[in-house]
Design an enzyme around this catalytic site. Structure first.
Site, PDB file in Angstrom:
ATOM      1  N   THR A   1       0.820  -1.212   0.000  1.00 11.90           N
ATOM      2  CA  THR A   1       0.000   0.000   0.000  1.00 11.90           C
ATOM      3  C   THR A   1       0.856   1.265   0.000  1.00 11.90           C
ATOM      4  O   THR A   1       2.015   1.240   0.439  1.00 11.90           O
ATOM      5  CB  THR A   1      -0.888  -0.011   1.274  1.00 11.90           C
ATOM      6  N   ASP A   2       0.268   2.376  -0.435  1.00 19.83           N
ATOM      7  CA  ASP A   2       0.977   3.663  -0.370  1.00 19.83           C
ATOM      8  C   ASP A   2       1.053   4.182   1.067  1.00 19.83           C
ATOM      9  O   ASP A   2       1.828   5.095   1.360  1.00 19.83           O
ATOM     10  CB  ASP A   2       0.316   4.712  -1.281  1.00 19.83           C
ATOM     11  N   GLU A   3       0.252   3.584   1.971  1.00 18.56           N
ATOM     12  CA  GLU A   3       0.203   4.102   3.342  1.00 18.56           C
ATOM     13  C   GLU A   3       1.530   3.907   4.078  1.00 18.56           C
ATOM     14  O   GLU A   3       1.773   4.543   5.104  1.00 18.56           O
ATOM     15  CB  GLU A   3      -0.963   3.468   4.109  1.00 18.56           C
TER      16      GLU A   3
ATOM     17  N   TYR B   1      -1.850  -0.541  10.973  1.00 14.91           N
ATOM     18  CA  TYR B   1      -1.980  -1.205   9.658  1.00 14.91           C
ATOM     19  C   TYR B   1      -0.779  -0.909   8.778  1.00 14.91           C
ATOM     20  O   TYR B   1      -0.105  -1.827   8.287  1.00 14.91           O
ATOM     21  CB  TYR B   1      -3.279  -0.756   8.965  1.00 14.91           C
TER      22      TYR B   1
ATOM     23  N   LYS C   1       2.246  -3.371   7.344  1.00 12.39           N
ATOM     24  CA  LYS C   1       2.510  -3.567   5.908  1.00 12.39           C
ATOM     25  C   LYS C   1       3.954  -3.160   5.599  1.00 12.39           C
ATOM     26  O   LYS C   1       4.639  -3.806   4.802  1.00 12.39           O
ATOM     27  CB  LYS C   1       1.537  -2.750   5.053  1.00 12.39           C
TER      28      LYS C   1
HETATM   29  N1  LIG Z   1      -8.015  -1.896  -0.415  1.00 12.34           N
HETATM   30  C1  LIG Z   1      -7.108  -1.008  -0.780  1.00 12.34           C
HETATM   31  O1  LIG Z   1      -7.444   0.140  -1.087  1.00 12.34           O
HETATM   32  C2  LIG Z   1      -5.645  -1.398  -0.863  1.00 12.34           C
HETATM   33  C3  LIG Z   1      -4.749  -0.500  -1.443  1.00 12.34           C
HETATM   34  C4  LIG Z   1      -3.403  -0.875  -1.568  1.00 12.34           C
HETATM   35  C5  LIG Z   1      -2.981  -2.112  -1.120  1.00 12.34           C
HETATM   36  N2  LIG Z   1      -3.866  -2.957  -0.539  1.00 12.34           N
HETATM   37  C6  LIG Z   1      -3.364  -4.283  -0.113  1.00 12.34           C
HETATM   38  O2  LIG Z   1      -3.947  -5.230  -0.973  1.00 12.34           O
HETATM   39  C7  LIG Z   1      -4.185  -6.462  -0.272  1.00 12.34           C
HETATM   40  C8  LIG Z   1      -5.649  -6.847  -0.399  1.00 12.34           C
HETATM   41  O3  LIG Z   1      -6.456  -5.789   0.137  1.00 12.34           O
HETATM   42  P1  LIG Z   1      -8.041  -5.919   0.202  1.00 12.34           P
HETATM   43  O4  LIG Z   1      -8.601  -4.555   0.256  1.00 12.34           O
HETATM   44  O5  LIG Z   1      -8.505  -6.875  -0.849  1.00 12.34           O
HETATM   45  O6  LIG Z   1      -8.191  -6.599   1.630  1.00 12.34           O
HETATM   46  P2  LIG Z   1      -9.417  -7.428   2.241  1.00 12.34           P
HETATM   47  O7  LIG Z   1      -9.384  -7.165   3.699  1.00 12.34           O
HETATM   48  O8  LIG Z   1     -10.661  -7.162   1.474  1.00 12.34           O
HETATM   49  O9  LIG Z   1      -9.021  -8.946   1.953  1.00 12.34           O
HETATM   50  C9  LIG Z   1      -7.998  -9.621   2.649  1.00 12.34           C
HETATM   51  C10 LIG Z   1      -8.189 -11.121   2.430  1.00 12.34           C
HETATM   52  O10 LIG Z   1      -7.112 -11.797   3.081  1.00 12.34           O
HETATM   53  C11 LIG Z   1      -7.648 -12.885   3.820  1.00 12.34           C
HETATM   54  N3  LIG Z   1      -6.745 -13.150   4.959  1.00 12.34           N
HETATM   55  C12 LIG Z   1      -6.579 -12.384   6.081  1.00 12.34           C
HETATM   56  N4  LIG Z   1      -5.672 -12.959   6.893  1.00 12.34           N
HETATM   57  C13 LIG Z   1      -5.256 -14.091   6.271  1.00 12.34           C
HETATM   58  C14 LIG Z   1      -4.291 -15.098   6.600  1.00 12.34           C
HETATM   59  N5  LIG Z   1      -3.607 -15.052   7.743  1.00 12.34           N
HETATM   60  N6  LIG Z   1      -4.102 -16.124   5.736  1.00 12.34           N
HETATM   61  C15 LIG Z   1      -4.809 -16.187   4.569  1.00 12.34           C
HETATM   62  N7  LIG Z   1      -5.728 -15.255   4.215  1.00 12.34           N
HETATM   63  C16 LIG Z   1      -5.936 -14.227   5.049  1.00 12.34           C
HETATM   64  C17 LIG Z   1      -9.031 -12.431   4.258  1.00 12.34           C
HETATM   65  O11 LIG Z   1      -9.869 -13.533   4.562  1.00 12.34           O
HETATM   66  C18 LIG Z   1      -9.490 -11.654   3.020  1.00 12.34           C
HETATM   67  O12 LIG Z   1     -10.116 -12.503   2.090  1.00 12.34           O
HETATM   68  C19 LIG Z   1      -3.741  -6.194   1.161  1.00 12.34           C
HETATM   69  O13 LIG Z   1      -2.445  -6.716   1.307  1.00 12.34           O
HETATM   70  C20 LIG Z   1      -3.736  -4.690   1.294  1.00 12.34           C
HETATM   71  O14 LIG Z   1      -2.774  -4.261   2.232  1.00 12.34           O
HETATM   72  C21 LIG Z   1      -5.187  -2.628  -0.406  1.00 12.34           C
END
Ligand SMILES: NC(=O)c1ccc[n+]([C@@H]2O[C@H](COP(=O)([O-])OP(=O)(O)OC[C@H]3O[C@@H](n4cnc5c(N)ncnc54)[C@H](O)[C@@H]3O)[C@@H](O)[C@H]2O)c1
Length: 354
Positions: free
Chosen positions: A132-134, A158, A162
């Site tokens: 993430t950019d955070e 969070y 990350k």
């Molecule tokens: N949503 C955003 O805007 C955003 C932006 C940049 C990066 N990200 C990154 O992208 C990734 C996905 O984000 P998202 O928004 O889809 O998140 P989300 O919370 O919707 O999904 C996370 C998934 O990971 C699974 N999970 C959690 N812990 C687990 C574990 N220990 N083992 C296996 N599975 C596990 C959960 O069941 C869920 O299905 C993350 O790594 C997040 O940091 C998200």
């Protein structure tokens, strides 16, 4: 096959759906199914033999090792994480466990598997870490957007967790030679977004006649990217990224939260006007700001554009319209999430296949 972790979450599920739409290569989807994992999102793949769903933890080294071996995996894409900033403030423990310790165990299982590969299979193997950019902290109104060389200055549990996982991935490349790639993306939005996050929350609260909560003055700026564009960026980096590099992913769409909410309200005013003739914006209410709330994020995505030729397909205006329309058209998915019924989807539809 590729191994996708967290593929029942928002971005991971969009990635799996797009991948199988445009590609014959199978996916093993390893997801723990926390509250954020929703198999109903993948209902269209229920009888697709290219999709193997496994409920499990990225921190379970034995399980990950077995899956890597059994399916002769050629790439791992790590989406699995605890991802909600507010939850990390109230309970940081899970964030350390999954995002830091889980990533460490995943890296160790992958390293052992990769070490034992030979020749072409070893050379072609990739581990792509989705971040993430955070991790870069916060910007003032006049700072340049985050580039890959910005210092890491995470401010929430969070983003700190990350950041720690990004450092582990980097170290596993420099120390052990593991062929890794990292992407740092701005805020995503689009179909299948869990309604605890700003955009789906506002759409659903607006339709339900509930207040639209705005943290503080609503002037926090985020750089929004349509989720399908994030998925195309990940495919591009996986195919062409330089080993050990990080790529920032963003849509050049900086918006204040309050403007995002007003945009959603005016789209809804057109697509689903209220019977009493009032506008949805009248439901806006201001609530106390989140502690340590970062003021501005903005991504400089020029490296990815210049080196790998990636560009987003959607503007914020086109993407947000599609997103609002998607929520209007998918009331079934929404009501299963809001009622909590989505948590029974595994037993009801996958039975003992998972
Ligand atoms: N949503 C955003 O805007 C955003 C932006 C940049 C990066 N990200 C990154 O992208 C990734 C996905 O984000 P998202 O928004 O889809 O998140 P989300 O919370 O919707 O999904 C996370 C998934 O990971 C699974 N999970 C959690 N812990 C687990 C574990 N220990 N083992 C296996 N599975 C596990 C959960 O069941 C869920 O299905 C993350 O790594 C997040 O940091 C998200």
């Amino acid at each position: 096959m590729i191994l996708v972790t967290g593929g029942a979450g928002f971005i991971g599920a969009n990635f799996v759906l797009d991948w199988l739409n445009g590609n014959g290569e199978g996916v093993i989807n390893l997801d723990k199914l926390t509250y954020a994992g929703n198999l109903q999102t993948l209902a269209s793949l229920e009888s697709d033999p290219r999709h193997v769903f496994v409920q499990g933890d990225i921190g379970d080294r034995e399980l990950v090792s077995r899956l890597l071996q059994e399916y002769q995996v050629r790439a791992v894409i790590n989406f699995a994480a605890e991802s909600h900033v507010d939850r990390s403030i109230h309970g940081p423990g899970e964030f350390i466990q999954t995002n830091v310790v889980g990533t460490f165990n995943l890296l160790e299982a992958v390293r052992a598997y990769w070490n034992a590969l030979e020749g072409e299979a070893k050379a072609a193997f990739r581990f792509l870490h989705v971040s993430t950019d955070e991790v870069y902290g916060t910007l003032s109104a006049t700072d340049a957007p985050f580039s890959e060389s910005n210092r890491y200055e995470p401010n929430s549990p969070y983003s700190a967790s990350k950041a720690a996982s990004d450092h582990l991935v980097r170290a596993w490349h420099h120390t052990y030679g593991l062929p890794v790639l990292t992407t740092n993306c701005s805020n995503n939005y689009g179909p299948y977004h869990f309604p605890e996050k700003l955009i789906p929350l506002v759409i659903l609260n607006a339709l339900a006649g509930k207040p639209l909560p705005i943290y503080g003055d609503g002037q926090q700026i985020r750089d929004w990217l349509y989720v399908k564009d994030h998925c195309s960026a990940i495919r591009t980096v996986l195919a062409q990224g330089r080993l050990g590099e990080t790529y920032n992913v963003g849509g050049w769409n900086e918006k204040a939260n309050l403007d995002v909410v007003h945009t959603i309200c005016s789209i809804l005013d057109t697509l689903r006007p209220k019977a009493d003739g009032t506008g949805y914006a009248e439901q806006i209410t201001y609530v106390q700001d989140r502690p340590g709330h970062d003021r501005r994020y903005a991504i400089d995505a020029r490296k990815l554009e210049r080196e790998l030729g990636w560009k987003p397909a959607e503007t914020f205006e086109s993407g947000i319209r599609k997103t609002v329309q998607w929520y209007l058209d998918n009331q079934d998915w929404v009501s299963n999430v809001t009622s909590g019924n989505y948590r029974q989807w595994l037993e009801q539809h996958y039975g003992n296949k998972a």
